[in-house]
Design a protein around this motif. Structure first.
Motif, PDB file in Angstrom:
ATOM      1  N   ALA A 177      17.201 -47.809  31.399  1.00 27.87           N
ATOM      2  CA  ALA A 177      17.415 -46.067  31.705  1.00 27.87           C
ATOM      3  C   ALA A 177      17.179 -45.381  29.679  1.00 27.87           C
ATOM      4  O   ALA A 177      16.632 -44.105  29.515  1.00 27.87           O
ATOM      5  CB  ALA A 177      18.867 -45.971  32.232  1.00 27.87           C
ATOM      6  N   LEU A 178      18.255 -46.288  28.829  1.00 31.22           N
ATOM      7  CA  LEU A 178      17.749 -45.571  27.654  1.00 31.22           C
ATOM      8  C   LEU A 178      16.369 -45.771  26.901  1.00 31.22           C
ATOM      9  O   LEU A 178      15.757 -44.875  26.691  1.00 31.22           O
ATOM     10  CB  LEU A 178      18.529 -46.749  26.680  1.00 31.22           C
ATOM     11  CG  LEU A 178      19.889 -46.660  26.684  1.00 31.22           C
ATOM     12  CD1 LEU A 178      20.419 -47.804  25.915  1.00 31.22           C
ATOM     13  CD2 LEU A 178      20.694 -45.164  25.782  1.00 31.22           C
ATOM     14  N   GLU A 180      13.746 -45.623  29.174  1.00 34.19           N
ATOM     15  CA  GLU A 180      13.282 -43.502  29.999  1.00 34.19           C
ATOM     16  C   GLU A 180      14.053 -43.107  28.832  1.00 34.19           C
ATOM     17  O   GLU A 180      12.619 -41.990  28.696  1.00 34.19           O
ATOM     18  CB  GLU A 180      13.718 -43.617  31.232  1.00 34.19           C
ATOM     19  CG  GLU A 180      13.021 -43.182  32.370  1.00 34.19           C
ATOM     20  CD  GLU A 180      11.011 -43.106  32.358  1.00 34.19           C
ATOM     21  OE1 GLU A 180      10.862 -42.069  32.151  1.00 34.19           O
ATOM     22  OE2 GLU A 180      11.373 -44.714  32.514  1.00 34.19           O
ATOM     23  N   TYR A 181      14.951 -43.355  28.529  1.00 30.79           N
ATOM     24  CA  TYR A 181      15.488 -41.821  27.768  1.00 30.79           C
ATOM     25  C   TYR A 181      14.671 -41.709  26.685  1.00 30.79           C
ATOM     26  O   TYR A 181      14.141 -40.078  26.399  1.00 30.79           O
ATOM     27  CB  TYR A 181      16.516 -41.625  27.654  1.00 30.79           C
ATOM     28  CG  TYR A 181      17.053 -40.407  26.608  1.00 30.79           C
ATOM     29  CD1 TYR A 181      16.986 -39.123  26.876  1.00 30.79           C
ATOM     30  CD2 TYR A 181      17.293 -41.132  25.166  1.00 30.79           C
ATOM     31  CE1 TYR A 181      17.975 -38.106  26.569  1.00 30.79           C
ATOM     32  CE2 TYR A 181      18.398 -39.414  24.680  1.00 30.79           C
ATOM     33  CZ  TYR A 181      18.008 -38.620  25.303  1.00 30.79           C
ATOM     34  OH  TYR A 181      18.482 -37.517  24.741  1.00 30.79           O
ATOM     35  N   LYS A 185      11.041 -39.636  22.637  1.00 27.48           N
ATOM     36  CA  LYS A 185      11.314 -38.644  21.332  1.00 27.48           C
ATOM     37  C   LYS A 185      11.791 -39.785  20.520  1.00 27.48           C
ATOM     38  O   LYS A 185      12.380 -39.624  19.316  1.00 27.48           O
ATOM     39  CB  LYS A 185      12.953 -38.747  21.889  1.00 27.48           C
ATOM     40  CG  LYS A 185      12.905 -38.035  23.457  1.00 27.48           C
ATOM     41  CD  LYS A 185      14.838 -37.419  23.694  1.00 27.48           C
ATOM     42  CE  LYS A 185      14.632 -36.902  25.050  1.00 27.48           C
ATOM     43  NZ  LYS A 185      14.078 -37.769  26.088  1.00 27.48           N
ATOM     44  N   ALA A 219      21.809 -39.169  24.511  1.00 21.89           N
ATOM     45  CA  ALA A 219      21.604 -39.963  25.230  1.00 21.89           C
ATOM     46  C   ALA A 219      22.440 -40.588  26.088  1.00 21.89           C
ATOM     47  O   ALA A 219      23.259 -39.649  26.519  1.00 21.89           O
ATOM     48  CB  ALA A 219      21.418 -41.079  24.248  1.00 21.89           C
ATOM     49  N   PRO A 220      21.298 -41.253  27.325  1.00 22.33           N
ATOM     50  CA  PRO A 220      22.731 -41.419  28.591  1.00 22.33           C
ATOM     51  C   PRO A 220      23.655 -41.988  28.464  1.00 22.33           C
ATOM     52  O   PRO A 220      23.650 -43.143  27.331  1.00 22.33           O
ATOM     53  CB  PRO A 220      21.828 -41.890  29.511  1.00 22.33           C
ATOM     54  CG  PRO A 220      20.259 -42.358  29.185  1.00 22.33           C
ATOM     55  CD  PRO A 220      20.455 -41.636  28.088  1.00 22.33           C
TER      56      PRO A 220
END
Length: 442
Positions: A177-178, A180-181, A185, A219-220
């Protein structure tokens, strides 16, 4: 003139006394929690440190002292205690003993950091490691133990930052998930974090440069990716701390700087004295994969560590380990010196720290020596005392008021017994006691 190496320090006698006193105090507390001391070499094989900490960690990339020896073997001055202790557990097969193992260590560590107050390139560290348990109750007990240490040293203004990194399943989903986030960025991150994106995106969240960056703050959160088992274990830790009134806040952005951490992680913080700044004085957590990573069996572990220099700097002035000379012997003349030497030896054998100023005799120099040593008892002998096999003993009052000092003449063979009895009788006659010594100034 030769000077010490940058980032190192000399411990002068008064500082060495304080450090030794603190070390012995920590040993006593560790024994209360069932820990045994372990000592491991300062020199470690480089692979032990690099493999355990992670090649992308700040310790490995920026801080370790790595060098070849004369046999061209790569060595590292230990930067922390956990990996060397686990290496010792594996090499000596300590895991065949009844588990869990509860170990503590103290000693010099080395990191190539920018020297500042409370932070050195060579520093002393205390740490504990529990090997061979997956129980979250032990995680909580470690936090409580650290809390007990700080409270007993009258450091009460701390708070515990608490989080969980979850089990392997949880962390795998979270790292995905990180990635992808952060993938679109990266331009808003520092160069180190751009590298961390590929090696371990979790460590982006531990960045000191971008700690206030909105990209990191938004961030998630790991809490959205925890397995049910990880959630249950974290609840056990929090309930344990609630039960024992240990103050904590759950910080979902908290990660630890070493790659071996899993599940529970924590940091102790106090007010750093700056504009809203806080100072981390202790850190730790669970590391269930480290033993296996270093080619040992699959064993769950948890621990914490803190630097003694930083702790020593913030300890309240009332916590003083330097008053070690309890009894000062004062001869009136040379014959009295010879008379008191035997008595002083008997007192020392009884476990009472004692001293005598040998250069000169007389009350003036003797009392000055007692003042310098902050002695509680002064044992005096002259012609009259020698002829009667006696000594004059003076007991300094706790309030430093000479009018409240006690002076008596006793048999020369009763000095140790007299001092011990005086301590047991609580001659300070504290009249403000409310059955708690937490706020005592004595």
């Amino acid at each position: 003139m030769y000077t010490k190496v940058k980032g190192t320090q000399d411990f002068l006698p008064e500082q060495a006394k304080k450090l030794t006193g603190l070390e012995n105090y920590l040993r006593d507390i560790a024994s209360l929690y069932g820990y045994s001391e372990i000592r491991v070499p300062i020199l470690q094989n480089m692979e032990v440190i690099h493999r355990s900490s992670g090649e992308s960690s700040d310790i490995v990339t920026k801080e370790t002292f790595d060098f070849p020896d004369r046999g061209n073997r790569m060595l590292t001055l230990r930067p922390e205690g956990t990996a060397p202790v686990i290496r010792a557990v594996i090499e000596n097969k300590l895991y065949t003993r009844p588990l869990p193992l509860k170990l503590f260590y103290m000693g010099d560590m080395f990191r190539y950091e920018r020297p500042q107050k409370g932070r050195y390139r060579e520093f002393n560290q205390f740490g504990v490691e529990v090997v061979g348990t997956n129980s979250p109750y032990i995680d909580a007990e470690c936090i409580v133990m650290a809390s007990t240490i700080f409270k007993s040293l009258r450091i009460n203004n701390f708070k515990v930052r608490l989080n969980t990194l979850g089990d392997n399943e949880s962390r795998t989903r979270y790292k995905e998930a990180l990635k992808e986030y952060f993938k679109d960025k990266l331009d808003s991150l520092c160069n180190d974090c751009k590298n961390r994106y590929s090696t371990n995106p979790l460590r982006i969240l531990d960045c000191k440069v971008d700690k206030d960056n909105e990209v990191l703050l938004n961030a998630p959160k790991i809490s959205d990716y925890l397995s049910e088992e990880s959630k249950k274990e974290f609840e056990v830790v929090k309930n344990y701390l609630d039960k024992l009134n240990v103050p904590y806040v759950v910080d979902l952005n908290l990660v630890r700087g070493l790659d071996y951490y899993t599940n529970t992680i924590f940091e102790f913080e106090i007010d750093g004295g700056g504009a809203g700044q806080s100072l981390t004085i202790c850190a730790g957590g669970r590391y269930n994969d480290l033993v296996k990573m270093l080619d040992g069996p699959d064993l769950g572990c948890v621990g914490f560590a803190f630097g003694l220099e930083r702790l020593s700097d913030i300890i309240d002035e009332r916590v003083d380990y330097t008053h070690k000379v309890i009894c000062q012997f004062v001869p009136m003349d040379d014959s009295a010196r010879d008379y008191l030497i035997e008595i002083m030896q008997d007192v020392r054998i009884s476990g009472i720290s004692s001293d005598m100023y040998y250069e000169k005799s007389g009350l003036k120099v003797g009392f000055k020596a007692a003042e310098n040593n902050k002695a509680k008892f002064i044992v005096i002998a002259g012609e009259n005392e020698i002829s009667n096999n006696q000594v004059t003993i003076k007991v300094k009052s706790d309030d430093n008021n000479r009018d409240n000092d006690i002076q008596e003449t006793i048999n020369k063979d009763m000095v140790a017994e007299y001092i011990i009895a005086t301590f047991k009788s609580h001659r300070h006659k504290c009249e403000t006691c409310d059955n708690s010594c937490d706020n005592c100034n004595r």
